[in-house]
Each structure stands twice: as structure tokens, then as C-alpha cells.
Design a protein around this motif. Structure first.
Motif, PDB file in Angstrom:
ATOM      1  N   ARG A  57       0.848  -1.208   0.000  1.00  0.00           N
ATOM      2  CA  ARG A  57       0.000   0.000   0.000  1.00  0.00           C
ATOM      3  C   ARG A  57       0.887   1.263   0.000  1.00  0.00           C
ATOM      4  NH1 ARG A  57      -2.595  -1.926   4.620  1.00  0.00           N
ATOM      5  NH2 ARG A  57      -2.474   0.162   5.559  1.00  0.00           N
ATOM      6  N   ARG A  58       1.971   1.189   0.720  1.00  0.00           N
ATOM      7  CA  ARG A  58       2.885   2.339   0.798  1.00  0.00           C
ATOM      8  C   ARG A  58       3.539   2.619  -0.560  1.00  0.00           C
ATOM      9  NH1 ARG A  58       8.288   3.080   1.482  1.00  0.00           N
ATOM     10  NH2 ARG A  58       8.949   4.964   2.568  1.00  0.00           N
ATOM     11  N   GLU A  62       0.257   5.233  -0.510  1.00  0.00           N
ATOM     12  CA  GLU A  62      -0.324   5.521   0.799  1.00  0.00           C
ATOM     13  C   GLU A  62       0.775   6.010   1.748  1.00  0.00           C
ATOM     14  OE1 GLU A  62      -3.181   3.163   3.947  1.00  0.00           O
ATOM     15  OE2 GLU A  62      -3.218   2.576   1.817  1.00  0.00           O
ATOM     16  N   ASN A  63       0.490   7.071   2.497  1.00  0.00           N
ATOM     17  CA  ASN A  63       1.495   7.682   3.369  1.00  0.00           C
ATOM     18  C   ASN A  63       1.543   6.973   4.723  1.00  0.00           C
ATOM     19  OD1 ASN A  63       3.427   9.388   4.390  1.00  0.00           O
ATOM     20  ND2 ASN A  63       1.987  11.050   4.866  1.00  0.00           N
TER      21      ASN A  63
END
Length: 722
Positions: A57-58, A62-63
Motif C-alpha cells: 500500500r505504501r 499511501e502515506n
């Protein structure tokens, strides 16, 4: 698809599988045969944690923060037995942040044990894409135990060295594959060298030297002895040659011959001081020309500021500095040894490229006593296990054969290239005279009758005081001055000495043309000056003999004079006490027997000092080795002084302004404008509001009235008279 990297320029993606396999293959390629399979496994497992859903996800935008390094360490812990898995775990867990401490118990910190106790998302998907290889445990254990006997201390030291070496292979492979995928431009070429043509040039240079005088004939005989003996295979070669016998060129020729004969990848020339590198690099650049692209790695040199260099070469050198992937490197002892004993990827990346090399240690006797065992161990391991050869070069040679067997027993073959020392007496161009205790006034009065005199003292404040008291033509050198100014002063001294030789070839120099040079020990090694007389404050025998190398250097007179003196009320250390006794016992302290006795006392009566900074003293278990703590405490030069930047020209003023207003520093470019002061002296300058770090930690002098180009940094402003 599990993504490892995304190229921000092309938006292409590299899968975790591709990256792990590429890294494993490179890691294996970089490693010695005995470590190839282990290196391959470590490369395969290092990014297993990127199979976590959170990391995916990162990487997709995504942060969130996701730890991935420790997962690979857990995986190899499950797959392989101890202590093999521990070696890989230290490397994999620290491949971004640096090799961690092993830690104790159920630590909840950043130690290896602390990290292994953390909870991670499921990353078992790696088992569908990556297969960790089977390893020959017995073969690896035999390699680890070789040369250690039943000594647990040697086993600990060898294990930690091989762990750092594996880490070096892993992080350089990881960095190289990542850079290859993520780069935006074409691959920058590598630095080049033609060792055969360099050897031809050095032979031409050596043959061009005149061999007419007795000294010149003796120099040639001594060099020939070294060349003849260097054809024998060994791990470590010792070249003990007197000052003025041509050690630098002789060592370069031997290194080139060995590199060609044994197909070595590179030559690494290690020098004790930054101040000597400029001179050595200049000699080699002039001699080898386009046949050798030299990589310089030192704190006082920046490729960014060398505008006279070809852009292509400069870019190649800037990349090569990161991992020493270059054919000819000149560096400092601090850079070399701190790279071996670091725990960070930035420094340890170089270690695996010390393999298949010829290492030359100029002024080898200057390895610090407090770190002598780790220094000797590092050299012994690199030459025995990494297929390299080392050359120890000095005019004052300790008994390195005995020291290596005692403190670094890797069963290295050691070859002494100078077996016949009867020729040494021909190089005894000065006599050493003990003056005893003198006052500063008495010292200056005694020196005045000599046409050119060099006075070397132990303390900067004494050098400054003598310079202020001295009359006539005078020069001052100390680290109170910036490297920028010291270089200018040295150039002025060389020009003045050359002018005196040309104007007064008979040596009969009138009083108004006589010169006095007052310096600290920085002038002793690698600075080619030839003065009439030297005065040296009592210190270690090696320092006094190095000072003598500046007196009657070219042998124009039968004997020069080196006066050894002491100031009243100055404290003495062990080395001074030993030297004082030897001055009383020996008529000539430059005799090999005297030097041997000096080092016997210095190195063999203080064994606890030599051993105190070795890893096995810090820890006796593979599981809790303090890699991070050890690296942070490993300082060849104790940090008892502080650096302060002094604006000396338009460029340095702009650099200081950039630091002040943007907080962005260029440490390498600032380095030559720094001088050193004690913590107390820096506090005094801060208190007077003339030094500021602008919140960056790099202190700058903000009032230039507190600096004098002849004296250096001042603790009070120069007076103004209205």
C-alpha cells in the motif's frame, strides 16, 4: 504483483522477486568463493518484508511507515542454524539503518533481538516466489574456524569481520541494483587505469635518475633489493627504507608489478594525514598522466569544487567514492579503518572492494597504539581471506612480524623486502644532539646562527609564542591556521628555500636572508622540505627521526644537526621518557637497534592498551555483539578538538552565507577553511559572540578580526589604533 521499486521518471515498476534475485546474484558476484552461497541467500532474503500488504500500500502511494528489513532476518532465522543465521540476520535487519547491536533478552529497542520480537504483517507470500537455497553448514563452519584454533576471542573477531564483509556485499548489491533500475540518465562510466603503461612510465622515471654520488648509488641498491624480494608471494610485505631513499616511487612500482602479476583489481594507497595526500596525488598525477585516473577520498577534498577536471571524470569519481569501485585510490588511514569498523552502509559499502587489491600503508608506524590490534586484524583478514596483498612502508619500522603474530594471528605470510640494512648508514645525513632543557629565548638565540632552521614543538600555543618572539624572515604552521593558509605558507617556504639554494650555493647566507620555520608536528611526515638545521622538542623517537628527515635531506653536507630540546615545566608521557633514556644510551638514535628497542617498549609493554578496543574485549557471544556501539566509539583520532570554519576568500564567505541562510552545508568544500580549537576555546569564542553554528552544528567564525593569516585563530580581536 508485489512491487519493490517504482522509477519516478518512467513510472516503470520493479517486482520484489526481480529485485531480490538481482541483489542475490550481485551479492554472490561480489563475495569471495567461501562466502558466495551465504551472500546469495542473504541477497535473496533481504527484502522479504516487502511482501507485507502494508508495504505494498505504501509503494502504491499511501502515506504510511512500514518496517520491512527485519522480516528477512526472521525468515533466515527459521531456515538456517546458528551462528550462520545470525551473520545473515545482523546484515539483513540492518541493511538500511546499519548493523544493529545484538542486544539482550526481550529487548524492545533497535537491537537485533528487539527488532526480532516485533509483530509484522503476514509476508508468507514470498514462499510462492522466492526459494531460499540450501547451504553447506559444515563447509561454512570450517571456513569460520580456520586459523582460530580453540581461541574463542579470535573466533569472535573473525565472525564480526566477516559479518561486516557480508553486509558490504549485500548493501552494495542492493544499492547498485536499485540505482540501475531507478536512474534517470545513462550509466556513468567507471574510472580507468592501464597498470602496464603506468609501470613503463615509472621505470622510465627511475632510470632517468642520476646514479653518480655515493648516496645515489646506495639508493639504487636499496630499491633493487626491494624489487628483487617482492617477486616472492606473501600476504604482507614490509619495506623499511630510510628517509630520502625513494620509498614512494619504490612502493608504487612494487604495487604495480604485484597487481599485474596477480591480476589485482585495484591499488589502494593509504596515507596517515590529509595534508600529505595533495603532495602524493600530485606526484602520481604528473607521473602517470592519462594512463591512470586517481580516485581521492579524503575529508578535505571535494570533486564538486575541482572545476579544472573533465566533467566526465568528475562524475565518475563522485560515484566511485561511494564504494571504491576504482582502479587506483588514495585515501587516509582514518577513512580506510573507519570504513572497516563502521556499521553504516555508507562506509561499509567499500569493504568488499578492498578485496583483490594491493594495499599500501605509507608511514605504517603511525597506526594508533590504542587501535593497533583492530587495525592489524583488519589488514590481516583482508590479505588472508579477501585475496589482497599489503605493503607496509616506513623509515622507522616496528617489528610488525611479531605484532601481527601476537595480535592478528591469521597465519599471514610476511615478507621483509629489506633484509640487508648495512646500507642504511649511508642515509644518516644528520646527527641527533640532546640539548636538554632550554627557555624559549635560549632556543631562539641558539637557532639564529644557522642559515635555515626548522623548530618543531608539541603544542600549538608554544609554536605561536615562539613565532611572535622570533625576528627576521619567519613562517608559522599549526592547525590553529586553516588548511587554505597552511598550504600557502608551505608553498612560500619551498620557494624561499629554493631561492636561497640558487642565490647562495655555498651555503653562506647573510643574516638578513636567513629564515626560521616554527611548526607543530604536522610538518614531520610527507612534507618535502630541506633545511640546514632542525630543532625538535622531545617526543617519541619516531617523531624525532621524522623531523630529522627535513634536515640535510639531499645530503649536500656530510652531516646536518638535529637538536632535541625540552621546555621547562612541560609534562612528559611514556614515549618521551623512553626517548630520553635512548638519547642517553645511544650515540646515534637512528640506528636500527635503537628503533627496535624503542618499539619493543612502546608496543610490547603496553599490551592492555593495544587490545582494549578489540571486539572480543567488548563481547564474548555471537548473539549480542555491539556492532552499533563499537562503530560509534571507533575513533582513530580522539575527538578532543572542535573544528571552526573561517572565511578566507570570496568562495568561503559564500559557503558560510549559504549555511547561515539556508542551513545547507557542503562539508567537503568547507573543510579546507577549517581550523581546530579546544572545546574551551570554542566556548570562549561563542561567549564573545564571534562564532555561531546557525543551528546546524557547524561553527563558523563571524568576525574575521579574530583570525590572523600568520597566527591562525585568535581568542581576542586584533587591536585597532586610532
Amino acid at each position: 504483483m508485489y512491487i519493490a521499486h517504482r522509477n519516478e521518471y518512467t513510472n516503470e515498476v520493479q517486482t520484489v522477486r526481480e529485485h531480490c534475485e538481482n541483489t542475490a546474484n550481485l551479492c554472490k558476484e561480489y563475495a569471495i568463493p567461501e562466502m558466495e552461497d551465504l551472500a546469495y541467500a542473504a541477497g535473496k532474503a533481504h527484502d522479504i518484508g516487502k511482501y507485507q500488504e502494508g508495504f505494498q500500500r505504501r509503494i502504491r502511494g499511501e502515506n504510511i511507515r512500514v518496517e520491512h528489513s527485519t522480516c528477512g532476518a526472521i525468515a533466515v532465522g527459521e531456515k538456517y542454524p546458528k551462528p550462520m543465521n545470525l551473520m545473515m540476520q545482523y546484515c539483513i535487519a540492518g541493511h538500511h539503518t546499519g548493523i544493529p547491536n545484538g542486544g539482550f533478552g526481550n529487548d524492545e529497542d533497535n537491537s537485533l533481538k528487539g527488532r526480532m520480537n516485533r509483530t509484522f504483517e503476514d509476508y508468507d507470500a514470498y514462499k510462492q516466489e522466492l526459494e531460499l537455497p540450501e547451504l553447506d553448514i559444515r563447509k561454512w563452519q570450517q571456513f569460520l574456524a580456520a586459523d582460530c584454533g580453540r581461541n574463542a576471542d579470535w573466533l569472535i573477531d573473525k565472525f564480526t569481520f566477516l559479518t561486516r564483509y557480508l553486509f558490504s556485499c549485500l548493501v552494495d548489491a542492493d544499492s547498485t541494483d536499485t540505482a540501475e533500475f531507478c536512474r534517470s540518465t545513462e550509466v556513468v562510466r567507471k574510472l580507468q587505469a592501464d597498470f602496464e603503461k603506468c609501470l613503463e612510465k615509472i621505470n622510465v622515471q627511475l632510470q632517468a635518475f642520476e646514479v653518480k654520488t655515493e648516496l645515489q648509488k646506495t639508493r639504487s641498491l636499496l630499491q633493487e633489493q626491494a624489487y628483487r624480494n617482492s617477486t616472492k608471494d606473501a600476504h604482507i610485505y614490509l619495506i623499511n627504507m630510510p628517509t630520502g631513499s625513494g620509498k614512494t616511487l619504490a612502493s608504487a612500482k612494487i604495487a604495480l608489478q604485484r597487481a599485474i602479476a596477480k591480476k589485482k583489481k585495484r591499488i589502494i594507497y593509504v596515507i596517515p594525514y590529509n595534508s600529505i595526500i595533495d603532495q602524493t596525488a600530485e606526484v602520481f598525477e604528473k607521473l602517470f598522466g592519462n594512463n591512470l585516473e586517481i580516485l581521492r577520498h579524503q575529508s578535505t577534498f571535494s570533486y564538486d569544487e575541482k572545476v579544472d577536471l573533465n566533467e566526465d571524470y568528475r562524475e565518475a569519481a563522485k560515484i566511485a567514492v561511494e564504494n571504491w569501485d576504482a582502479p587506483f585510490i588514495i585515501t587516509t588511514a582514518v577513512q580506510f579503518f573507519e570504513s572497516i569498523y563502521s556499521n553504516k552502509r555508507g562506509k561499509l559499502r567499500k569493504l568488499h572492494n578492498m578485496a583483490d587489491s594491493i594495499l599500501i600503508f605509507d608511514e605504517a608506524h603511525m597506526m594508533p597504539q590504542d587501535y593497533l590490534q583492530p587495525c592489524l586484524q583488519g589488514i590481516a583478514y583482508i590479505t588472508k581471506y579477501l585475496n589482497s596483498e599489503a605493503v607496509f612502508l616506513t623509515a622507522t619500522m616496528p617489528d610488525f612480524e611479531k605484532l601481527l603474530k601476537l595480535y592478528a594471528p591469521a597465519n599471514n605470510r610476511i615478507e621483509n623486502l629489506i633484509k640487508d640494512k648495512t646500507l642504511f648508514e649511508k642515509f644518516q645525513k644528520c646527527q641527533y644532539i640532546n640539548m636538554g632543557k632550554v627557555s624559549p629565548e635560549g632556543l631562539l638565540a641558539k637557532s639564529e646562527k644557522y642559515p635555515s632552521r626548522l623548530i618543531i614543538v608539541n603544542k600549538k600555543k608554544n609554536a605561536r609564542q615562539l613565532f611572535q618572539m622570533c625576528t627576521g624572515r619567519k613562517y608559522h604552521l599549526s592547525t590553529y591556521m586553516t588548511a587554505y593558509d597552511r598550504q600557502k605558507v608551505l608553498q612560500a617556504i619551498r620557494e624561499e628555500l629554493k631561492s636561497l639554494d640558487e642565490d647562495f650555493p655555498d651555503g653562506n647566507i647573510p643574516e638578513e636572508r636567513r629564515i626560521t620555520i616554527i611548526s607543530t608536528s604536522l610538518i614531520e611526515a610527507g612534507v618535502d622540505l630541506d633545511v640546514y638545521t632542525v630543532f625538535r622538542e622531545l617526543n617519541g623517537l619516531d617523531s624525532i627521526l621524522q623531523s630529522g628527515g627535513r634536515c640535510n635531506r639531499e645530503g649536500k653536507r656530510d652531516k646536518g644537526e638535529v637538536f632535541v630540546f625540552e621546555f621547562e615545566n612541560e609534562a612528559q608521557n611514556d614515549k618521551m621518557n623512553i626517548t630520553q633514556r635512548l638519547l642517553a644510551e645511544y650515540k646515534d638514535i637512528s640506528q636500527p637497534e635503537c628503533i627496535e628497542e624503542y618499539y619493543e617498549e612502546v608496543f610490547f609493554l603496553k599490551q592492555e592498551n593495544i587490545q582494549k578496543n578489540t571486539m572480543h574485549i567488548k563481547c564474548r557471544s555471537f548473539e549480542n555483539l555491539p556492532f552499533q556501539t563499537y562503530a560509534e566509539q571507533f575513533e582513530l583520532i580522539p575527538d578532543r578538538t572542535c573544528s571552526i570554519v573561517v572565511p578566507r576568500d570570496e568562495k568561503s564567505r559564500k559557503l558560510v552565507d549559504t549555511l547561515r541562510y539556508t542551513k545547507i552545508e557542503n562539508e567537503k568544500e568547507l573543510q579546507k577553511y577549517t581550523c581546530t580549537v579546544t572545546k574551551k576555546e570554542l566556548d570562549e569564542l561563542i561567549k564573545q559572540h564571534v562564532a555561531d553554528d546557525f543551528g546546524t552544528g557547524i561553527y563558523c567564525l563571524t568576525n574575521e578580526d579574530y583570525y590572523d593569516e600568520n597566527l591562525g585563530i585568535l581568542l581576542e580581536a586584533q587591536d585597532y589604533f586610532l
